[in-house]
Design an enzyme around this catalytic site. Structure first.
Site, short mmCIF file in Angstrom:
data_model
loop_
_atom_site.label_atom_id
_atom_site.label_comp_id
_atom_site.label_asym_id
_atom_site.label_seq_id
_atom_site.Cartn_x
_atom_site.Cartn_y
_atom_site.Cartn_z
N GLU A 1 1.35 -8.32 2.78
CA GLU A 1 1.06 -7.49 3.95
C GLU A 1 1.47 -8.24 5.22
OE1 GLU A 1 -2.93 -6.12 4.04
OE2 GLU A 1 -2.67 -4.73 2.34
N SER B 1 0.83 -1.20 0.00
CA SER B 1 0.00 0.00 0.00
C SER B 1 0.87 1.25 0.00
CB SER B 1 -0.91 -0.01 1.24
OG SER B 1 -1.69 1.15 1.28
N GLY B 2 0.57 2.15 -0.92
CA GLY B 2 1.34 3.39 -1.03
C GLY B 2 2.49 3.31 -2.00
N SER C 1 -5.45 4.50 -0.84
CA SER C 1 -5.12 3.08 -0.87
C SER C 1 -6.28 2.28 -1.44
CB SER C 1 -4.78 2.58 0.53
OG SER C 1 -4.55 1.20 0.53
N SER C 2 -5.97 1.37 -2.39
CA SER C 2 -6.99 0.48 -2.93
C SER C 2 -7.26 -0.62 -1.92
CB SER C 2 -6.53 -0.12 -4.26
OG SER C 2 -6.38 0.87 -5.24
N THR D 1 -1.78 1.44 -7.94
CA THR D 1 -3.09 1.81 -8.49
C THR D 1 -2.95 2.84 -9.60
OG1 THR D 1 -4.17 1.34 -6.39
CG2 THR D 1 -5.34 2.77 -7.92
N ASN E 1 -1.06 5.25 2.98
CA ASN E 1 -1.40 5.80 1.67
C ASN E 1 -2.70 6.58 1.79
OD1 ASN E 1 -1.69 6.37 -1.00
ND2 ASN E 1 -1.99 4.26 -1.68
N GLY F 1 -0.21 -6.00 -2.50
CA GLY F 1 1.05 -6.68 -2.26
C GLY F 1 1.05 -7.44 -0.95
#
Length: 1737
Positions: free
Chosen positions: A503, A196-197, A274-275, A201, A271, A501
């Site tokens: 985590e 994330s970040g 973030s998605s 995306t 982020n 990704g």
């Protein structure tokens, strides 16, 4: 799987010795560091203790770090020999040579290990290069600021380029996938992953925009533009693409981004955007590789975020957008409050906003995006209504009673609002929130739940509704982007996977488990793909290799998804009524603890488990696993929602995938725990979230495995989101997690270094003696010889068919040998230079002595040579004279032959053209008939097929109906219904008593509430009705008032116009009556004088003053200029009117004396006065008739008449030929009698006969007689004889009608306007006087001639379509020889305009324009043809402008008195014709310029960038020695480009193109040269050297010199940026003492370049041999000057778009003194020569 290794293992001791030999003093290595990851160090010493051959010998390496710290590394020979990865585990890893630092592809590193990868990425990132290749993987570093890498120019730069041709970029990956789809006819996938970040995306978003934009630009659009913002930009308006030439489908594809971001993205601690879900977007292409649709698949939406957010985080963006951007009326209707009011939005604390993001503006963008994909506004507000209901549901207060039962207050405002928005009954909704129903075999039991359980149910409802809404949006998007016809017609697709990704948090739950499971599957696919490519590469090159083992994660995947894996046990526990998280973890311990190597139990926890993933060991807390896996709501609430009055709620529930039976999901669960439950019981089991996710993941992997895959790994550079800040440890952990380091480690076990034979020889040929090069004919043999000499150990390399494969570290060793060889060569050069200096001193003395001897001998030789030269000169003179005689005779003979050939070839060409036209017409008729037959057969076949289908479907329907009837009569069917009714009766009986009591209690309450609600509803409806009525009345009143005012103003204007027109008519009637009376008196007086004159000897002079009773004023004397013919006489007209009954009256009226009357009446004959007065009467009569017939038209055109009042010519000021044109009764703007000029201006007049009084009547009768004949009848032999012209006399300006000539050959000159007037005056003096009838006959002949279509056709065909354009290489032309078609065409058009033939003139010019367009098209826009006709078009415009301007200036005085609509119409048509000609000119001009640009573009790169004109500074980076021997391609020099530019310049000058157009065109061409060359230079690293800089500067200086020679200073300005870039490459780049001062000087020298361009050139600069590398401090200082938000700080220069015409300025028309009456003698056209007889007025 396998990686490549040599089949012959080397001796261990020998390998250790060769490895330790690399660690000499001064060798650069890497040492580990806790903060930086790895630190650079230098080897100080290496010691080895022991026997020297024993495996137990100790080895100690002492290194000194860059920070000055000394570190010792101790190991043994045995450990070194047995290490699988020797560089990393035992000895400090070796550093790569400076040449390999910052390279674009990590696989090209000599030492490929973790510190080398980290250092290379860090170096490139510090230079603002965020993309790096690692084989098939693109590593993308998040810059956390706006970068100029996504502009339309960058899209165009990467479009059509091969991967590796330009710098690494995600556009290169997208282009490679697109070209692979076209080339291999196979679907493609691009996997974008990262934490994330990391920017995955937005990277996926830019990839989709690249496909859409590149597809639009390939289709011919202007270039599709999009905002190249920073990767962290939260939203970008997708709908803006529609205004940039994209198709509707491409716009809809881009519109999915803001929708998915609003409903699926949220702010997290890592982020801001973030998605919280994964998505796979398939872009669908048709057979022409154009985007025709798209499909979206989503994975694992984070539903828990709807009801819970950690601190500093937010819920999904759409909730905040709704509460911030909804209008006031909708806010009130939906009960919206600020975000802090709602429990589901205020848990994260803070302000609830994202820095730099306006939620209200984002809400507007979301609405527009929804509209783009086809969601109507009404449906959008249904979506927002459901979102508002979810927010209010979170505010429902649930309390615990004393008996531990949940309780919700009856008047809970949140519950009431939520129920109202959902369309359900509040009581029923409340009931099933605090109660649950247990279904047994015979009954259903309703029990109460506690507050915790009720809260869980409430949150489950919220998550369920939001998940259904999200799935509905995805389905709606797919329905819009991929309708049925697209799904059945697309050929290929490119999938873009944007997935989460790996985590690993402090507390990892069910979401992290699913995410890491997906990453395990993707990592397995990635590893298999990498090994597959390695295997294919080695097999293709036919080198020796074998399989080795590697760390496969298949066991970990089996642990998760196996038959008795974690997911199977989780689903089993979720289906048990008593299933709990505790029992789940116990089952996991029982099945896997100490039995599976990828599973372990935590030491200090009994509520979690650990899975050993490929990236990290992750501990998962099972708390909430069961509930999240079920993720469902009670059946009672589902039933309630399905019966709701809110129809959209039912659609959202139906779209939900988890809470409805799914065949696919059931099939996926078939392998998990099927033995634990009977199959019959599983038919109605709802799928769990885990099973659905597993099934979708299996489908995703099947899709990916069937495609060619490209990989993009997004890396987050730092946790604080600082621009271009690098945290090594964080980057290292991500590199390990994404699998890049693992694949690199495996690659080092084989042959990571790969060089082609050409590249290897080009770099290392100097390690051999020049005698062994053998002319570079056998490249492979030369490579083999090089390797044998430099690398005796054959285990270090392998030779394939086209490449050489090296072990790790061998390229560094070769670089070391190359550096030593270059040092030796430099020493040799220095020695020879010193020898040369000493020898030069000796040779200077020797040359002095020899020079003296030569001078003496030379004097003697010159004397002897002089005698020989004189004898030879006499011979040469004789030879030249004889040659001249022979050449003259040959030229005469050749000219005669060429003339005969030309005539015959033109005849053959015309005959061939006629035959081709006939064949073309026949083919068209045949094609139409055959098409009709085919369509008739097709329609008949369709009718037969439809009939057959109807019969079959009717048969099937009858069969099905019969079967249904039989089932309805079945006895079992009735039994089943009876059994159900009996059970229902029992249930109703049991609950009847209870309900009767409840009904009695509630009836009273309901009645009271109903009465109260009814009263309030009546009041509300009455108030609304009254308010609406008032609003309607107010709107009607305002509209009526405005309409009345507008009508009154219109009536007032019409009334004033009508009064003015009536006054004008009355005035003209009075004036005409006065004129008629005066005319009668003048006739009487004229008859009296005629009788007196006939009785006397000679005619008496005309009185200079009128009789006392005459109303006419005296006439002034005639000027002398009129008598000589230099100035044409003019007469004024008096406006007048006469009643209809007086039309037959006649008289003579002398014109008034005005300043513009050049000829007084006393010098006019009585015949002239009669003609003038008759002309005035006819003009006035026609004006009165037109005023009466066109009164309405006069009112409408009143405004245009007022504006153009100053432009029309007046009879008072025009020349004599214009006055004589008024004799023809055609109209005040008609001029038909140029030929009457000789009769009107002749000084000797014929005496009048006794019947003079009837002259005007005779003229009228003559006119009426001539009007009865057509133009074909008028154009007879007599007319041809009358207008016959002597060509020789015409060319000399001596021609006149009737074959008469002017002054003679002695005074002949070119036919200019002045010459034409003088010649006409002389002709008038020599010709006998004519009667009025003769003058009218000539006028009618002229008018008929202009109406003859043969003349127009011959002018268009002969002067445009079939005219031979003079070639610039064969002859020199004057201006009149180039633009004579324009002058003939312009003169012909003006005469038609002056004779009132406006429509004929407009059609004629339109035909001319079309013919010019056809000539340009048929010639394929040949330079000579196009420029010739462009010059003529400009000349025609100048002629028309001059005619219009002269007419306007001449008639300024009398125009206001005799303005009519005919005048205005003629002027309007003339201006319209000029506009149409200008449109044709610009169309041809821009198309020709585009072709010229395209032609010159192929020279730009080879001539400006690649050409090396300076022999002393030749760079070998692109043209090595052996390529010079074998290259067969044509090489271009700067002379080729100069010749191409000079050719365009010469053509435009030769054909007298307008100077402004020439300068503009050349400036645009040089702009194309500068932009194209600069963009190519800045995108190609192999040209960024100081030698190239000198070569480019020389080439650019040649272009600038050419501009200076041709006085094109503005064109040379477009080359300045390229010149400054070349200077930048030559500047000294050594580390200065004062970096800031150096940077200031650098920017002063390159003041035109942007900071981004300077930074790019510095970062791609290639260091030459013996040149110090650029200091990283300089690169960082230059990069820091870039301003992220400055729109002018662009990377690539923007070229002029083909559709952009803003740079073009219309040239001003040329001022003409007259029309050149010229036709070439060889132009065989009879009728166009008649046009030259017309006078230019």
């Amino acid at each position: 799987m396998a990686a490549a290794v040599d089949t012959k293992p080397a001796d261990a001791a020998k390998s250790v010795d060769s490895l330790l030999a690399l660690y000499t003093t001064g060798t650069r290595v890497w040492v580990p560091d806790d903060v930086e990851g790895w630190l650079g160090a230098t080897v100080s010493s290496l010691s080895r203790t022991g026997s020297g051959s024993s495996p137990n010998d100790a080895v100690t390496v002492t290194v000194l770090t860059d920070r000055g710290k000394e570190i010792k590394v101790a190991t043994t020979v045995a450990k070194i020999a047995s290490a699988k990865d020797r560089d990393r585990e035992e000895l400090p890893p070796l550093r790569n040579p400076p040449m390999l630092e910052g390279i674009e592809d990590l696989t090209n590193l000599s030492y490929l290990h973790e510190p080398a990868v980290l250092h290379n990425i860090r170096t490139r990132y510090s230079q603002h290069n965020i993309y790096t290749y690692s084989g098939i993987v693109l590593i993308a570093m998040n810059p956390f600021q706006r970068v100029q890498l996504y502009t339309p120019d960058v899209v165009r730069a990467y479009s059509g380029k091969r991967r590796g041709e330009l710098e690494p970029h995600l556009f290169a990956v997208a282009e490679d996938a697109f070209r692979g789809m076209i080339r291999d006819k196979k679907n493609q996938s691009i996997i974008v992953s990262g934490e994330s970040g990391a920017g995955k995306t937005v990277s996926a978003k830019y990839i989709m925009r690249y496909f859409a934009t590149a597809d639009a630009s390939d289709s011919g659009s202007a270039g599709a533009e999009f905002d190249g913002g920073a990767l962290m930009s939260p939203t970008v308006l997708a709908s803006s693409a529609d205004a940039n030439g994209m198709s509707e489908v491409e716009t809809q594809v881009l519109a999915t981004n803001p929708i998915m971001e609003s409903f699926g993205n949220a702010k997290t601690t890592r982020n801001d955007n973030s998605s919280r879900f994964g998505k796979y977007i398939e872009l669908l292409f048709d057979g022409q590789s154009k985007i025709i649709g798209a499909r979206v698949r989503t994975y694992l939406l984070e539903r828990s975020r709807v009801v819970y957010q950690p601190e500093t985080e937010r819920n999904y963006h759409v909730f905040y957008q709704l509460v911030a951007g909804a209008p006031a009326a909708e806010r009130k209707e939906l009960g919206l409050q600020p975000h802090s009011y709602f429990n589901y939005l205020n848990q994260g604390g803070g302000t609830g906003t994202v820095p730099g993001v306006d939620d209200a503006q984002e809400f507007d963008l979301t609405q527009r995006a929804l509209s783009t994909i086809g969601v109507s506004v009404s449906v959008q507000w249904k979506i927002f209504r459901l979102l508002a209901a979810i927010l209010h549901l979170g505010n429902v207060q649930i309390q615990n009673l004393r008996n531990d039962e949940a309780y919700i207050a009856e008047d809970d405002a949140a519950l009431i609002t939520a129920s109202k928005l959902l369309g359900v009954a509040p009581g029923e909704f409340k009931k099933w929130l605090v109660k649950k129903q247990i279904t047994t075999r015979f009954e259903k039991i309703v029990t109460a739940v506690n507050a915790t359980q009720a809260t869980t149910t409430r949150d489950s409802v919220a998550k369920f509704l939001y998940a259904g809404l999200f799935e509905w949006l995805v389905d709606k998007t797919n329905d819009s982007l991929c309708p049925e016809h697209v799904a059945s017609s697309f050929q290929r697709f490119i999938g873009v996977l944007d997935i989460y990704g790996f985590e690993h948090f402090r507390k990892n739950s069910f979401e992290q488990f699913c995410i890491n499971y997906a990453n395990e599957k993707l990592q397995q696919e990635f590893t298999q793909h990498v090994f597959k490519l390695e295997q294919e590469e080695y097999v293709k090159e036919q080198i020796a290799w074998s399989f080795i083992d590697f760390n496969d994660n298949q066991p970990c995947i089996e642990l998760i998804e196996g038959r008795l894996g974690i997911l199977a046990l989780l689903d089993e526990e979720s289906r048990l009524p008593s299933g709990a998280d505790k029992s789940l973890v116990e089952k996991l311990y029982t099945n896997f603890d100490k039995k599976h190597k990828f599973f372990s139990k935590p030491r200090f926890s009994n509520n979690s488990f650990i899975v050993h993933h490929f990236a990290h060991h992750v501990e998962y807390d099972v708390d909430g696993f069961i509930d999240k896996n079920k993720d469902t709501v009670p059946d009672e609430l589902l039933t309630l929602f399905k019966e709701a009055q809110f129809d959209f709620l039912t659609e959202a529930i139906d779209a939900h995938k988890v809470n409805k039976p799914s065949d696919a999901a059931a099939g996926a669960n078939g392998s998990m725990g099927a033995s634990r439950s009977p199959p019959v019981a599983r038919k109605n089991v709802k799928p769990t979230l885990g099973s659905v996710f597993k099934q979708s993941l299996v489908q995703l992997m099947e899709t990916i495995n069937s495609t060619n895959v490209s990989y993009i790994r997004c890396i987050k550079s730092n946790s604080e989101k600082k621009p271009f800040h690098f945290e090594p440890q964080m980057v290292l952990s991500q590199l390990r997690a994404c699998g890049v380091l693992e694949t690199i480690r495996i690659s080092t076990a084989g042959y990571p270094g790969r060089w082609s034979f050409d590249e290897f020889v080009e770099r290392y040929y100097l390690l051999l003696h020049s005698s062994e090069w053998n002319g570079f004919k056998d490249i492979r043999g030369l490579c083999s010889l090089l390797l044998t000499r430099t690398l005796p150990d054959q285990d270090k390399y392998q030779m394939g068919l086209t490449k050489i494969f090296f072990r790790a570290g061998q390229l560094a060793y070769l670089e070391k040998l190359r550096a030593a060889r270059l040092n030796a060569c430099v020493i040799m050069v220095q020695k020879n230079i010193k020898c040369m200096v000493a020898r030069e001193r000796y040779l200077a003395l020797r040359r002095a002595a020899v020079l003296l001897q030569a001078r003496v001998r030379g004097r003697q030789a010159r004397k002897a040579a002089q005698a020989i030269r004189e004898a030879r000169a006499a011979t040469v003179i004789q030879t030249a004279f004889r040659r001249w005689l022979a050449v003259r005779e040959y030229d005469r003979t050749r000219a005669a032959v060429v003339t005969v050939q030309c005539a015959w070839r033109s005849f053959v060409a015309r005959r061939t053209l006629r035959r081709l036209r006939e064949e073309k017409a026949a083919l068209a008729i045949q094609a139409a008939w055959r098409g009709y037959l085919a369509r008739r057969e097709y329609h008949a076949a369709v009718k037969r097929v439809v009939l057959a289908q109807s019969c079959i479907r009717r048969y099937l329907a009858k069969k099905e109906l019969k079967q249904l009837k039989m089932e309805a009569r079945s006895v079992n069917h009735f039994r089943e219904i009876s059994y159900k009714l009996e059970n229902k009766v029992v249930e109703l009986t049991q609950s009847l008593d209870t309900k009767e009591k409840m009904v009695k209690q509630l009836n009273d309450t309901v009645r009271a509430l109903e009465a109260q609600v009814k009263s309030w509803k009546d009041k509300w409806e009455a108030g609304n009705a009254a308010q609406q009525k008032l609003a309607d009345q107010l709107a009607d009143a305002g509209a009526s008032t405005r309409e009345i005012e507008a009508l009154q103003a219109q009536i007032k204007g019409l009334t004033s116009q009508l009064n003015g027109a009536n006054d004008m008519v009355k005035a003209k009637d009075a004036e005409l009556a006065t004129a008629n009376e005066a005319l009668a008196k003048v006739r009487d007086e004229a008859a009296k004088r005629s009788r007196e004159r006939s009785a006397s000897v000679g005619p008496p002079p005309i009185a200079t003053s009128p009789a006392p009773s005459s109303p006419l004023p005296p006439v002034p004397a005639i000027p002398a200029a009129i008598q000589t013919g230099a100035i044409a006489p003019a007469a004024a007209t008096t406006a007048g009117s006469s009643p209809p009954g007086s039309a037959g009256t006649s008289g003579v009226v002398s014109p008034q004396a005005t300043p513009y009357s050049p000829r007084p009446a006393k010098h006019m004959t009585q015949q002239e006065l009669l003609i003038l007065e008759s002309t005035q009467i006819n003009v006035l009569r026609q004006e009165i008739a037109q005023l009466k017939q066109q009164l309405d038209a006069e009112k409408e055109r009143h405004k245009s008449l007022a504006e153009a009042r100053q432009r029309r010519p007046s009879v008072d000021t025009v020349q004599t030929d214009i006055v004589w044109r008024q004799v023809a009764p055609i109209g005040p703007d008609s001029g038909h009698a140029d030929e009457l000029e000789s009769a009107a201006s002749s000084p000797a007049r014929r005496p009048l006969g006794p019947d003079f009084g009837d002259t005007s009547g005779g003229a009228a009768r003559a006119m009426r007689k001539m009007r009865r004949y057509s133009s074909a009848e008028v154009w007879n032999d007599a007319m041809k004889q009358r207008v016959s012209v002597d060509p020789n006399a015409l060319l000399n300006g001596l021609a006149s009608p009737g074959g008469m000539s002017s002054n003679g050959g002695a005074n002949a000159r070119e036919p200019s306007i002045a010459g034409s007037v003088n010649g006409a005056a002389n002709n008038r003096a020599m010709s006998p006087p004519r009667t009025v009838e003769e003058a009218l006959m000539e006028q009618e002949h002229t008018f008929s001639l202009l109406q003859d279509p043969k003349l127009e056709a011959e002018v268009v065909d002969g002067l445009v379509r079939n005219l031979v354009v003079p070639k610039q290489a064969t002859q020199d032309c004057s201006r009149r020889q180039v633009v004579f078609p324009a002058h003939v065409i312009g003169l012909y058009a003006i005469k038609m305009w002056q004779h009132g033939m406006n429509s004929n003139m407009s059609g004629f010019l339109r035909n001319v324009a079309q013919a010019v367009e056809d000539r340009a098209t048929y010639s394929n826009y040949d330079d000579e043809t196009v420029v010739f006709w462009l010059s003529n078009l400009l000349e025609i415009d100048s002629i028309l402008k001059s005619a219009s301007a002269s007419a306007s200036a001449a008639g300024a005085a009398a125009a206001a008195q005799r303005r009519t609509s005919i005048y205005m119409e003629g002027e309007r048509i003339l201006n319209k014709a000029r506009t149409e000609l200008d449109t044709v000119f610009t169309g041809i001009y821009f198309q020709w310029l585009r072709i010229v640009k395209k032609r010159i573009t192929k020279f730009i790169i080879p001539c400006v960038i690649e050409n090396q004109s300076l022999p002393g500074f030749v760079s070998k980076d692109s043209a090595s020695l052996f390529k010079k021997f074998v290259s067969t391609q044509q090489s271009y020099t700067i002379e080729h480009l100069l010749d191409a530019v000079s050719g365009v310049w010469r053509v435009t000058k030769y054909y007298y193109m307008d100077d402004q157009v020439i300068r503009t065109s050349m400036s645009e061409l040089f702009k194309t040269i500068g932009v194209t060359a600069f963009n190519h230079l800045i995108m190609r690293k192999n040209f960024a050297t100081w030698k190239r800089g000198m070569q480019i500067q020389y080439n650019v200086s040649r272009l600038s010199e050419w501009c200076s020679q041709h006085s094109l200073s503005e064109a040379a300005l477009h080359l300045e940026r390229l010149m400054q870039a070349a200077k930048l490459l030559q500047l000294n780049k050594a580390t200065p003492a004062n970096i800031e001062l150096y940077i200031e000087d650098l920017f002063d020298v390159c003041f035109l370049l942007s900071p981004t361009q300077i930074s790019k050139l510095m970062s791609i600069y290639t260091v030459a041999d013996f040149e110090n590398p650029i200091s990283p401090e300089i690169l960082r200082a230059v990069a820091s000057r870039s301003v992220s938000n400055d729109k002018n700080d662009m990377l690539l220069l923007e070229a002029t778009n083909d559709s952009d015409v803003s740079w073009y300025a219309r040239p001003e028309p040329r001022k003409l003194l007259g029309v050149e009456k010229y036709l070439p003698q060889d132009l065989e056209m009879e009728m166009p020569r008649v046009v030259l007889l017309f006078k230019f007025a």
